[in-house]
Design a protein around this motif. Structure first.
Motif, PDB file in Angstrom:
ATOM      1  N   GLU A   1       0.812  -1.239   0.078  1.00 21.86           N
ATOM      2  CA  GLU A   1      -0.102   0.022   0.106  1.00 21.86           C
ATOM      3  C   GLU A   1       0.835   1.316  -0.028  1.00 21.86           C
ATOM      4  O   GLU A   1       0.420   2.630  -0.077  1.00 21.86           O
ATOM      5  CB  GLU A   1      -0.888  -0.111   1.110  1.00 21.86           C
TER       6      GLU A   1
ATOM      7  N   GLU B   1       3.432   3.573  -1.961  1.00 19.46           N
ATOM      8  CA  GLU B   1       3.786   3.903  -3.166  1.00 19.46           C
ATOM      9  C   GLU B   1       4.931   3.424  -3.731  1.00 19.46           C
ATOM     10  O   GLU B   1       5.143   3.020  -4.771  1.00 19.46           O
ATOM     11  CB  GLU B   1       3.606   5.462  -3.540  1.00 19.46           C
ATOM     12  N   HIS B   2       6.195   3.635  -2.562  1.00 17.80           N
ATOM     13  CA  HIS B   2       7.455   3.161  -3.143  1.00 17.80           C
ATOM     14  C   HIS B   2       7.851   2.284  -2.180  1.00 17.80           C
ATOM     15  O   HIS B   2       8.899   1.927  -1.852  1.00 17.80           O
ATOM     16  CB  HIS B   2       8.424   4.374  -3.014  1.00 17.80           C
ATOM     17  N   ARG B   3       6.789   1.281  -1.780  1.00 24.26           N
ATOM     18  CA  ARG B   3       7.309   0.125  -0.921  1.00 24.26           C
ATOM     19  C   ARG B   3       8.385   0.506   0.310  1.00 24.26           C
ATOM     20  O   ARG B   3       9.107  -0.229   0.584  1.00 24.26           O
ATOM     21  CB  ARG B   3       7.800  -1.016  -1.454  1.00 24.26           C
TER      22      ARG B   3
ATOM     23  N   GLU C   1      10.329   2.857   0.598  1.00 29.50           N
ATOM     24  CA  GLU C   1      11.709   3.418   0.150  1.00 29.50           C
ATOM     25  C   GLU C   1      11.447   4.862   0.032  1.00 29.50           C
ATOM     26  O   GLU C   1      10.381   5.470  -0.210  1.00 29.50           O
ATOM     27  CB  GLU C   1      12.215   3.044  -1.191  1.00 29.50           C
ATOM     28  N   MET C   2      12.303   5.631   0.609  1.00 26.22           N
ATOM     29  CA  MET C   2      12.240   7.332   0.213  1.00 26.22           C
ATOM     30  C   MET C   2      12.592   7.579  -1.126  1.00 26.22           C
ATOM     31  O   MET C   2      13.831   7.310  -1.502  1.00 26.22           O
ATOM     32  CB  MET C   2      13.244   7.993   1.274  1.00 26.22           C
ATOM     33  N   PRO C   3      11.888   8.404  -1.790  1.00 32.31           N
ATOM     34  CA  PRO C   3      12.091   8.920  -3.162  1.00 32.31           C
ATOM     35  C   PRO C   3      13.564   9.739  -3.036  1.00 32.31           C
ATOM     36  O   PRO C   3      13.865  10.335  -2.167  1.00 32.31           O
ATOM     37  CB  PRO C   3      10.946   9.793  -3.447  1.00 32.31           C
ATOM     38  N   TYR C   4      14.155   9.691  -4.228  1.00 30.58           N
ATOM     39  CA  TYR C   4      15.367  10.253  -4.469  1.00 30.58           C
ATOM     40  C   TYR C   4      15.396  11.925  -4.026  1.00 30.58           C
ATOM     41  O   TYR C   4      16.208  12.129  -3.532  1.00 30.58           O
ATOM     42  CB  TYR C   4      15.987   9.992  -6.026  1.00 30.58           C
TER      43      TYR C   4
ATOM     44  N   TYR D   1      -1.867   2.535  -6.807  1.00 25.96           N
ATOM     45  CA  TYR D   1      -1.315   2.801  -5.558  1.00 25.96           C
ATOM     46  C   TYR D   1      -2.390   1.856  -4.443  1.00 25.96           C
ATOM     47  O   TYR D   1      -1.666   1.272  -3.625  1.00 25.96           O
ATOM     48  CB  TYR D   1      -1.452   4.296  -5.258  1.00 25.96           C
ATOM     49  N   ILE D   2      -3.502   2.082  -4.718  1.00 25.51           N
ATOM     50  CA  ILE D   2      -4.328   1.229  -3.918  1.00 25.51           C
ATOM     51  C   ILE D   2      -4.166  -0.030  -3.887  1.00 25.51           C
ATOM     52  O   ILE D   2      -4.154  -1.004  -2.767  1.00 25.51           O
ATOM     53  CB  ILE D   2      -5.805   1.911  -4.115  1.00 25.51           C
TER      54      ILE D   2
ATOM     55  N   PHE E   1       5.424  -0.384 -12.237  1.00 29.21           N
ATOM     56  CA  PHE E   1       5.988  -0.048 -11.172  1.00 29.21           C
ATOM     57  C   PHE E   1       7.373   0.027 -11.197  1.00 29.21           C
ATOM     58  O   PHE E   1       8.080   1.076 -10.764  1.00 29.21           O
ATOM     59  CB  PHE E   1       5.955  -1.640 -10.020  1.00 29.21           C
TER      60      PHE E   1
ATOM     61  N   LYS F   1       7.651   3.566 -12.285  1.00 32.77           N
ATOM     62  CA  LYS F   1       7.223   4.585 -10.958  1.00 32.77           C
ATOM     63  C   LYS F   1       8.478   4.662 -10.076  1.00 32.77           C
ATOM     64  O   LYS F   1       8.988   5.862  -9.632  1.00 32.77           O
ATOM     65  CB  LYS F   1       6.424   3.893 -10.294  1.00 32.77           C
ATOM     66  N   MET F   2       9.208   3.641  -9.892  1.00 34.09           N
ATOM     67  CA  MET F   2      10.327   3.568  -9.005  1.00 34.09           C
ATOM     68  C   MET F   2      11.563   4.149  -9.569  1.00 34.09           C
ATOM     69  O   MET F   2      12.146   4.913  -8.901  1.00 34.09           O
ATOM     70  CB  MET F   2      10.717   1.990  -8.755  1.00 34.09           C
TER      71      MET F   2
ATOM     72  N   ASP G   1      10.808   8.018  -9.494  1.00 31.69           N
ATOM     73  CA  ASP G   1      10.896   8.532  -8.143  1.00 31.69           C
ATOM     74  C   ASP G   1      12.126   8.098  -7.227  1.00 31.69           C
ATOM     75  O   ASP G   1      12.486   9.137  -6.681  1.00 31.69           O
ATOM     76  CB  ASP G   1       9.606   8.351  -7.149  1.00 31.69           C
ATOM     77  N   CYS G   2      12.538   6.842  -7.233  1.00 31.01           N
ATOM     78  CA  CYS G   2      13.775   6.819  -6.327  1.00 31.01           C
ATOM     79  C   CYS G   2      15.149   6.625  -6.934  1.00 31.01           C
ATOM     80  O   CYS G   2      15.800   6.293  -6.107  1.00 31.01           O
ATOM     81  CB  CYS G   2      13.188   5.144  -5.810  1.00 31.01           C
ATOM     82  N   HIS G   3      15.239   6.829  -8.232  1.00 28.78           N
ATOM     83  CA  HIS G   3      16.616   6.796  -8.839  1.00 28.78           C
ATOM     84  C   HIS G   3      16.987   8.219  -9.010  1.00 28.78           C
ATOM     85  O   HIS G   3      16.347   9.159  -9.290  1.00 28.78           O
ATOM     86  CB  HIS G   3      16.625   6.273 -10.032  1.00 28.78           C
TER      87      HIS G   3
ATOM     88  N   GLN H   1      11.352  -6.689  -7.174  1.00 33.48           N
ATOM     89  CA  GLN H   1      10.697  -6.024  -6.007  1.00 33.48           C
ATOM     90  C   GLN H   1       9.358  -5.791  -5.892  1.00 33.48           C
ATOM     91  O   GLN H   1       8.532  -6.163  -5.014  1.00 33.48           O
ATOM     92  CB  GLN H   1      11.231  -4.517  -5.770  1.00 33.48           C
TER      93      GLN H   1
END
Lengths: 571, 171
Positions: free
Chosen positions: A63, A65-67, A69-72, B12-13, B71, B74-75, B78-80, B143
């Motif tokens: 649930e 959004e990034h499982r 993890e904190m966004p970059y 997301y949900i 996914f 999205k990752m 946002d996360c890279h 993941q």
């Protein structure tokens, strides 16, 4: 108009004011309100109500959004918060973001903060151990800091008082350097941790690996049920806030308890600018508060004031409480306020593999985390070329190993059919650091925050003693690991910056002598007796134990003293 | 709420357990809003085929049905780091061209065996662009799979409330 003003002052007058609503502040509020004192509990952050304000507490990993993890972008924006082990997508709303509340790093320092009702007691690691006289007598014996004005016997009943109320799981291990307590059943060591414990016992006389003692309800007593809490359910999602009240937090325990008395006024969004000192009366009369939303300045009054804003902010408030009588900060004639700040050195870890006991695995989760190794170095006599010593955490586990080397059906099969891996063990060092004049905080002469309060300058660093201790930790733990048959031993300097241990202490230390300390044995400012400091700022030395239990016990003891003094009109 | 936002919220949900029709838009853009990556509809479709090849539908859902390609996007978005994002985007184009050459046609049109064999080649190739892209995609797809609602509730169950701890459980 005159009457209105009098009414307004009346409304802003309490028996006691407590600054800060974390573990120690909420304990002060609980003790005062229980004894019938009208108490104002001030918190600079927002309110966080138990159950209601834990938005992520029942969320599944998918649930997020990034499982989790904190966004970059957040990592770039908030490097300090992101370096905290507990700062994740599910908990980040309880941590101060770097740019919201800036401070000045004269030297690198990670200041990890929780500005909300409950403070860091929501996200803490919940490890609670008593100190012994090996700790309270430490500075006097080893010639550093100043002598603690109290001994174990002074605080022992207050440790019991706190433990019984918050619920502490742990064994009574009969170790003089880690006194027994009023404990609920321990979370037992697992097979590999138990193996290590036995191996250490076999090979060493005064080294112990025990169940970690933690503020969790392994088996609640009636008092805990009365608080509306139930048994810990082994979720180990504690830092989100616990719907079961399974661990101690101010939000789940002390604040609602204080509220039930009808004597508590909780005021969030109220940052304390300074303490008001009345020269004619020779004591403090109240606090100057700024509403963080409206920026309105207001004053509140009380007979007694407890400053529990968390170590460095307590220093800041007192240093900022200047008057004609105290131009360097309240009670700071000797000029040492803000100095002799120390912390815990957590910068070393050691891991290994264990091939034995393959017939066992773990099932469920251990909220205590595993084992604890009390300090054994330099306890009974000075035996090394460094001062004091280190305690350590120790844990073991086996994880599912999934073969993800394949593609297609192979990959899917590999992911869904894990093999149970070997036991992996790990330990982290928790070392005492020596308070020094050169490790200090001070107010910046020019820069101010959004509320006109000076920014804090932080100048704190490791020293040679810390480096020697880290070396000793690696050497001793390696030897102990080898004796237990562990293999593939790996040591790691994690290069963390001071502060990342989140155990900063001192700056307003206790002591016998007003020339060399700021607080007396009852945590009163020597020079302004109706102001008490019972959070980390009061600490004369740091010991190796996690400090929060001691803050709470000192707080309850100090409130008891304050109440007696108030009754005799001595404050 | 526009369609993209709706899809994003559903994703997301639902944690990825959502089926989208194969051909549902004409914009030429990716179906989720991305702040940093420039991804076309074709890119997205290719990535969907790639994650389906990595984690195929069997008697349980695979990459496409679990929206693992979204996914991954999205990752990465946002996360890279920007550097990773560039490498990912470049690598995706490179993969498109390279796969078409190697397979003599579109990746999506090839049979499963040839696709798996092709992906196997990436590990052995010395094309760093391709390797970097593939390693990010694979890591994030794994993941996304392991942390999807479907897997966490049906295959490798996640317990929110274990209510127990046994340190001597039989292995």
């Amino acid at each position: 108009m005159v009457n209105l003003a009098i009414d307004s002052i009346k409304e802003r007058t309490f028996d006691a004011i407590v600054v800060g609503s974390g573990a120690s502040g909420s304990w002060a509020a609980k003790e005062f309100t229980e004894k019938g004192f009208k108490t104002l509990l001030l918190e600079r952050g927002r309110n966080v109500e138990h159950l209601k304000d834990y938005p992520t507490t029942n969320m599944y990993p998918y649930e997020f959004e990034h499982r989790m993890e904190m966004p970059y972008a957040d990592q770039q924006k908030n490097p300090i918060a992101n370096r905290c082990y507990a700062y994740r997508e599910d908990t980040q709303h309880f941590f101060v973001k770097d740019d919201e509340h800036p401070y000045i790093q004269v030297k690198d320092f990670d200041w990890i903060r929780g500005y909300q009702v409950g403070g860091k007691s929501l996200m803490w690691a919940r490890q609670v151990q008593r100190w012994s006289d090996f700790d309270y007598e430490g500075p006097a014996r080893d010639g550093f800091s100043v002598d603690w004005p109290i001994r174990y016997k002074d605080i022992a009943p207050w440790y019991s008082h706190v433990e019984r109320f918050i619920g502490v799981s742990g064994n009574n291990d009969g170790i003089p350097e880690l006194p027994d307590g009023d404990h609920l059943p321990a979370f037992p060591l697992n097979a590999a941790e138990d193996h290590f414990s036995k191996a250490v016992k076999l090979h060493y006389k005064n080294r112990h690996v025990i169940s970690a003692r933690c503020a969790h309800l392994s088996k609640p007593n009636p008092i805990h049920l009365e608080q509306g809490r139930v048994q810990c359910q082994n979720r180990v999602l504690c830092q989100r806030g616990c719907p079961f009240g399974g661990y101690y937090s101010a939000n789940a325990v002390t604040i609602p308890w204080a509220q039930k008395t009808g004597n508590l006024t909780l005021r969030p969004h109220s940052v304390v600018h300074s303490i008001i000192y009345d020269e004619t009366k020779g004591k403090a009369t109240g606090v100057k508060v700024i509403d963080t939303n409206t920026k309105e300045e207001m004053e509140f009054f009380a007979k007694v004031i407890f400053v529990n804003a968390a170590t460095l902010n307590t220093n800041l408030i007192l240093l900022n409480s200047v008057s004609n009588r105290f131009p360097q900060g309240l009670g700071n004639d000797n000029g040492i306020m803000g100095k002799y700040v120390a912390f815990h050195n957590y910068s070393a870890t050691i891991g290994a593999d264990f091939d034995g006991l393959q017939q066992f695995r773990t099932d469920g989760r251990n909220p205590a985390g595993g084992g604890y190794i009390p300090r054994f170095r330099n306890v009974y006599r000075q035996e090394t070329d460094f001062l004091r010593g280190w305690a350590a955490g120790f844990r073991a586990g086996r994880s599912d190993v999934r073969d993800t080397s394949g593609i297609g059906n192979d990959l899917k099969e590999g992911m869904l059919n894990p093999k149970l891996g070997p036991w992996r063990v790990s330990s982290h060092m928790m070392a005492e650091t020596i308070p020094k004049e050169s490790n200090f905080v001070a107010l910046d002469a020019d820069k101010k925050d959004a509320w006109g309060i000076p920014l804090l300058r932080i100048s704190i660093d490791y020293d040679e003693n810390d480096k020697k201790m880290r070396k000793d930790y690696y050497e001793q733990m390696t030897e102990m690991y080898e004796k237990a048959g562990f293999t593939n031993i790996r040591t790691r300097d994690d290069n963390r910056r001071p502060g990342n241990d989140i155990h900063e202490m001192g700056g307003v230390r206790m002591g016998h002598d007003p020339k060399t300390s700021l607080l007396n044995k009852w945590n009163q400012l020597h020079l302004c007796k109706n102001v008490f400091v019972t959070d980390g700022a009061c600490m004369t030395s740091t010991s190796t134990q996690n400090p929060t239990l001691t803050y709470m016990a000192l707080t309850a003891r100090a409130v008891n003293h304050a109440v007696n003094e108030l009754k005799q009109n001595n404050l | 709420m526009n369609r993209r936002a709706a899809v994003r919220n559903l994703l997301y949900i639902a944690g990825g357990a959502l089926v989208l029709p194969a051909c549902f838009r004409k914009s030429g853009k990716a179906s989720i809003e991305l702040a940093n990556l420039a991804i076309s509809e074709d890119d997205e479709r290719l990535l969907a085929e790639l994650t389906e090849t990595l984690i195929p539908a069997t008697d349980t859902p695979g990459g496409k049905e679990l929206l693992l390609h979204l996914f991954v996007l999205k990752m990465v978005d946002d996360c890279h780091s920007p550097k990773d994002q560039q490498q990912f985007a470049k690598g995706l184009s490179a993969f498109s061209a390279w796969s078409e050459k190697e397979l003599d046609g579109e990746f999506a049109a090839a049979n499963t065996d040839s696709r798996v064999k092709l992906l196997d080649k990436i590990g052995k190739s010395d094309n760093e662009e391709l390797k970097k892209f593939f390693s990010i995609t694979k890591r994030r797809a794994i993941q996304g799979y392991m942390n999807s609602r479907y897997v966490m509730t049906n295959l490798v169950k996640y317990e929110l409330v274990p209510g127990r701890y046994n340190g001597f459980a039989p292995a």
